[in-house]
Each structure stands twice: as structure tokens, then as C-alpha cells.
Design a protein around this motif. Structure first.
Motif, mmCIF file in Angstrom:
data_model
loop_
_atom_site.group_PDB
_atom_site.id
_atom_site.type_symbol
_atom_site.label_atom_id
_atom_site.label_comp_id
_atom_site.label_asym_id
_atom_site.label_seq_id
_atom_site.Cartn_x
_atom_site.Cartn_y
_atom_site.Cartn_z
ATOM 1 N N SER A 1 2.314 -4.045 2.391
ATOM 2 C CA SER A 1 2.638 -3.280 0.692
ATOM 3 C C SER A 1 1.299 -3.160 0.235
ATOM 4 C CB SER A 1 2.703 -5.012 -0.238
ATOM 5 O OG SER A 1 2.374 -5.885 0.148
ATOM 6 N N ARG B 1 -0.069 7.127 4.402
ATOM 7 C CA ARG B 1 0.058 7.765 3.151
ATOM 8 C C ARG B 1 -1.087 6.628 1.880
ATOM 9 N NH1 ARG B 1 4.459 5.729 -1.007
ATOM 10 N NH2 ARG B 1 4.239 4.229 -0.074
ATOM 11 N N VAL B 2 -2.067 5.138 2.705
ATOM 12 C CA VAL B 2 -2.856 4.457 2.581
ATOM 13 C C VAL B 2 -4.416 5.399 2.941
ATOM 14 C CG1 VAL B 2 -4.243 2.243 2.207
ATOM 15 C CG2 VAL B 2 -1.413 2.866 2.256
ATOM 16 N N ASP C 1 -2.653 -1.648 -0.243
ATOM 17 C CA ASP C 1 -2.563 -0.195 -0.708
ATOM 18 C C ASP C 1 -3.875 0.502 -0.623
ATOM 19 O OD1 ASP C 1 -3.510 -1.648 -3.186
ATOM 20 O OD2 ASP C 1 -1.750 -1.102 -3.579
ATOM 21 N N ALA C 2 -4.497 1.476 -1.499
ATOM 22 C CA ALA C 2 -5.880 1.583 -1.402
ATOM 23 C C ALA C 2 -6.882 0.860 -2.271
ATOM 24 C CB ALA C 2 -5.856 3.501 -1.701
ATOM 25 N N SER D 1 -4.522 8.559 0.720
ATOM 26 C CA SER D 1 -5.704 7.818 -0.445
ATOM 27 C C SER D 1 -6.625 7.087 -0.596
ATOM 28 C CB SER D 1 -4.297 6.635 -1.466
ATOM 29 O OG SER D 1 -2.857 6.521 -1.578
ATOM 30 N N LYS E 1 1.208 3.845 8.161
ATOM 31 C CA LYS E 1 -0.007 3.561 6.698
ATOM 32 C C LYS E 1 -0.538 4.964 6.531
ATOM 33 C CE LYS E 1 -0.324 -0.973 8.037
ATOM 34 N NZ LYS E 1 0.309 -0.784 9.875
#
Length: 352
Positions: A47, A269-270, A49-50, A273, A267
Motif C-alpha cells: 500500500s 506506478r510508484v 505510495d509516493a 509518481s 511498483k
């Protein structure tokens, strides 16, 4: 059982005499351990994120602010000053390349609008600037990235950053890091060249087939969006490859790219970002530098004396955070494979 009471009392008294500052420092170090931050549960890791990466980066920066600020002052600030001022950019070459790109754009069927001219101009400046700064990128800039990654590793390893040890480590790894950087440059350049070739081929084909300029612009926008996504993913993998080549022995070049792809699997997408956050910050500062320092659009321009150095410092700080983000992201991605060993170490600390 009564015989054990005196021993228990003496042990408790001994622990009461432990230096409180040392305990606080240990707690701070434990809080900076990627296993503590990310590895308390596998669900927490997935879970992440950036923003979580940025928070962890800020915590590390606060813990060793002097070391990171020294790296920024010695290595990153000179590079930032050259990039923002475009000191090494030859304007005549930029003009010639811009005209060539604009001619290719017209040949592919695009309208000769002001937007196309400005896009060709920006692309020409970017290409010439990258070529002119290449010697600086493979020396000072690459050294700054390695120093930041090494300092983050020292923080997580609970070791003090030592310049002599850093010099010894980088001397042994320099060929590895340089080889990886050359490969990353080849990958990004390949993406850019491939896009230009495909764009020209598609535009020319559509123009010969009789399609109007409106449809060609639509196809160009779609191809541009796809290219931006692919380029962002390629830059994420390349940025992680530099970190991998510094922290993992005997991993360089194409192997570092493959390993970085494996590390950030699931990961991406992180990573994208993080790339977007740093890119937006750098573009904003570049725009401010162009309009507040290069071009005197207000007053007599006397404020450039302090605005120029301030923007250079801001740009350098964004670069520092960007380098730290990738190192922290690496440890967060690698923590599941080291959870067992990390948890053993923490349990020993808790028992003590």
C-alpha cells in the motif's frame, strides 16, 4: 524464586543507568530502518505510495542533514548552475537543429503553427544541452548520485558516512556505475530516436494517403502520450539501475537494468509518481529561472543578484530529494527479501 530477586533488581538498575540520548538515537535509527518503516506487514508495503517514500526521505534528510547538504554543496549545486544558466549550450547549434526538426515536422504533414515551432525549439535546446553537459553528467553528476545513495545506505546500515570509505568504495565501483550510466543513456536515447522515426514515418504515410492535418495532429497527440508513458517508465528503470549498480556488487550495464526492472516489478506506478513529482518541481524552477533571471521582465533586473543563486539552490535541493527518493524506493522494494534477517536484528535490539 526468591534467590533470583537480587539479580533481577541489579539488572534493572543497570538498565536504568543507560544513557537516554543513546536510547533516543537508537530509536531514531530503528525508525529509519526500511524494515521498520515498510516491513511491519506485507500489506503495508504493497500500500506504500509516493508520499510515503517522500516522508521517509525527509526523515532521513533530517537525521543526516549535514552530510546531505555537504553533498549538495560540493557536487549538485555546480551542476545545477550549469544546467539552469545553459552556459555550455551553443545557440547557433540550437538554431540549426531547431530548423531541421521544424522542417521534418512540416514534411510529416504537421501544420506550421507557433506551437510546433516552440516544441521544436525546446526539443533542440534539450538535445544540445544534454550533449554539451554529457562530460559533466558522467563525472560530477554521477558522483553526486553515488554519494547520495551511499549516504542513504550508511543511514540504514547504522554507519557514519565516511568520505575516505566512500572514495575507496566508489573507486572500486566507478567502472560499474559508469557502464550502467552509459547503458541508461543508450536506452533513453533509443526511446527518443525511435519515437522521432515512428512519428515521421506515420505522419508521412498519413499525409501521402491523403488524410487531413487535423487527423495527423490527433495521431501525433496519441503517439506523444504513449511516448511520454514509455519514456517515464524507461527513466524509472534507468534511475533505479544506478542505485542497483552502487549497492549491489558485480551488477552493471544491462544486468543492472534487468535487476532494476525486477526490483520495481509491481511498483512501477510508484516510481512514475516519484518521477513526475521531481520533474514538475524541476520544470517549475527552470521556468522561474528563465523568466526571473535570464529575461528581465520587470524592474531593472537588480533582483537577479539574489534570485539566481536562490533558484540554483532550490533546483539543487529538488535534485537531492530525487536522488534520495530512488535510494529509499530501492530499500522499500528490497525489504521483503530481507524481512527475515531484519526482523531478527530488531528482535535482538528489543530483547536487549
Amino acid at each position: 524464586m526468591a534467590e533470583l530477586n537480587p539479580r533481577t533488581s541489579s539488572v534493572s538498575e543497570g538498565f536504568d543507568k543507560v544513557d537516554e540520548n543513546s536510547e533516543i538515537r537508537n530509536l531514531e535509527l530503528e525508525s529509519l530502518n526500511p524494515v521498520v518503516v515498510v516491513g511491519r506487514s506485507e500489506h503495508l508495503l504493497h500500500s506504500m505510495d509516493a508520499l510515503d517514500i517522500l516522508r521517509e526521505t525527509v526523515r532521513i534528510l533530517r537525521f543526516n542533514s549535514i552530510g546531505f547538504m555537504s553533498i549538495m554543496a560540493l557536487f549538485i549545486c555546480p551542476v545545477s548552475a550549469v544546467i539552469l544558466s545553459e552556459f555550455l549550450v551553443d545557440r547557433s547549434k540550437v538554431k540549426n537543429l531547431s530548423i531541421s526538426l521544424f522542417t521534418l515536422a512540416k514534411t510529416s504533414g504537421l501544420p506550421t503553427s507557433l506551437f510546433i515551432q516552440q516544441t521544436c525549439q525546446k526539443l533542440a535546446v534539450m538535445i544540445i544541452s544534454w550533449v554539451a553537459c554529457f562530460p559533466l553528467n558522467i563525472t560530477v553528476s554521477l558522483l553526486s548520485k553515488a554519494a547520495v545513495v551511499y549516504s542513504v545506505d550508511c543511514t540504514y546500515s547504522r554507519k557514519k558516512f565516511d568520505w575516505s570509505m566512500f572514495y575507496s568504495t566508489i573507486s572500486n565501483l566507478w567502472k560499474t556505475i559508469l557502464s550502467t550510466y552509459i547503458w541508461t543513456c543508450m536506452v533513453i536515447s533509443g526511446c527518443l530516436v525511435s519515437f522521432i522515426v515512428l512519428f515521421l514515418a506515420a505522419g508521412t504515410s498519413l499525409s501521402v494517403a491523403g488524410f487531413g492535418s487535423g487527423f495527423i495532429i490527433f495521431v501525433a497527440l496519441v503517439m506523444g502520450i504513449v511516448f511520454c508513458i514509455v519514456l517515464a517508465m524507461a527513466i524509472v528503470i534507468c534511475s533505479m539501475a544506478i542505485v542497483v549498480s552502487v549497492l549491489e556488487e558485480e551488477v552493471s550495464g544491462s544486468q543492472a537494468l534487468i535487476e532494476s526492472r525486477r526490483v520495481i516489478e509491481g511498483k512501477i506506478r510508484v516510481g512514475v509518481s516519484l518521477f513526475l513529482i521531481s520533474t514538475i518541481g524541476m520544470l517549475l524552477i527552470e521556468w522561474l529561472f528563465d523568466h526571473r533571471v535570464k529575461t528581465v521582465s520587470y524592474g531593472d533586473g537588480s533582483s537577479r543578484i539574489w534570485e539566481g543563486p536562490l533558484l540554483v539552490l532550490m533546483y539543487s535541493f529538488v535534485l537531492l530529494i530525487d536522488y534520495m527518493n530512488w535510494a529509499v524506493f530501492y530499500f522499500c522494494c528490497k525489504s521483503p527479501s530481507s524481512l527475515n534477517g531484519g526482523e531478527i536484528g530488531l528482535e535482538e535490539v528489543d530483547e536487549i
